[in-house]
Design an enzyme around this catalytic site. Sequence first.
Site, short mmCIF file in Angstrom:
data_model
loop_
_atom_site.label_atom_id
_atom_site.label_comp_id
_atom_site.label_asym_id
_atom_site.label_seq_id
_atom_site.Cartn_x
_atom_site.Cartn_y
_atom_site.Cartn_z
N VAL A 43 0.86 -1.33 -0.14
CA VAL A 43 0.05 0.04 0.01
C VAL A 43 0.92 1.34 -0.17
O VAL A 43 0.70 2.23 -0.80
CB VAL A 43 -0.91 0.07 1.18
N PRO A 63 10.34 -0.30 8.83
CA PRO A 63 11.67 -1.31 9.02
C PRO A 63 12.29 -1.63 7.66
O PRO A 63 11.43 -1.97 6.86
CB PRO A 63 11.17 -2.32 9.73
N ASP A 133 -7.25 2.22 4.48
CA ASP A 133 -8.24 1.40 4.68
C ASP A 133 -9.18 1.78 6.05
O ASP A 133 -9.90 0.85 6.35
CB ASP A 133 -7.83 0.00 4.76
#
Length: 283
Positions: A43, A63, A133
């Site tokens: 995303v 990360p 989302d």
Amino acid sequence: MSWKWRNLGRLMTPTPVATPSGGLCVAWQVRGKPVLLVGGGEVAASRIVHLKHADAHITVLAPQDALHPDVAAWIQQGVVQHYIPGLYTQTDQLVREDGSDYAMVLTAIDDAEKSREICKWCRSRRIPVNVADVPPECDFYFGSMIRRGPLQVMVSTGGQGPRLARKLRQCIEATIPESAGHALSRVGVLRAKLRQVSPEPALSAARMDWMSRICDAFPLEELARLDDATMDRWVQHHWPRRSVPASKGRRCTVHLMTRDVVSCIIGGIIGLAGRMKAALASA
């Protein structure tokens, strides 16, 4: 959204009657502005595409072992201007190195609690925020985009049906001539030439009217083929008389395209409404 119909010559077009049900669709200018993206997965990769089209200055906080391959490549290539390796843990990470705020913050992480924390912190500082989302925690949405040079068309369902937005976008995109983007670029050059010749603010309305008549008189294909010599001739000889040169093409090209686009959009909206109604009934 409800509709009333009006007759514009041969073309019947719907006149929308506004109802408060969606967002305000605007072209947000973030060119050169610092934007923070929390997350580095799939995303996040799609968000970077949107941001680079807008020429934003992107910082990614994620990360290293969780980076999508595209995100990792863009960091290496300098597409992402600043990379901060590591997990998001506290709101201090949402501030730039010089202590100033980002112009916009996007989150694309799986931790719902951390996403809510970021959203709350951003809103307390009036920083526009988008939580992937989670529509209630978004100050703005990303839509399904059509891009042809300077042409940008966004299809948004207000967070209700992103997958269906893609189908609607494909329907609309199929009706847009390939020459549309280049035609817009050439018209932009013509506008710049006109402004150089007649920069006076008092002539603003006249410039807009003349450019509008040019666009109405020529099909997209012909506008896309405009060369600098032709534009100079128009500006030097036709603009002073406020006349419009004769087109060699068919003037109906744009109108036919408009009718197809209107039919496509209305059909898509009806289909979307039907699917949403069926989904709610089965829930």
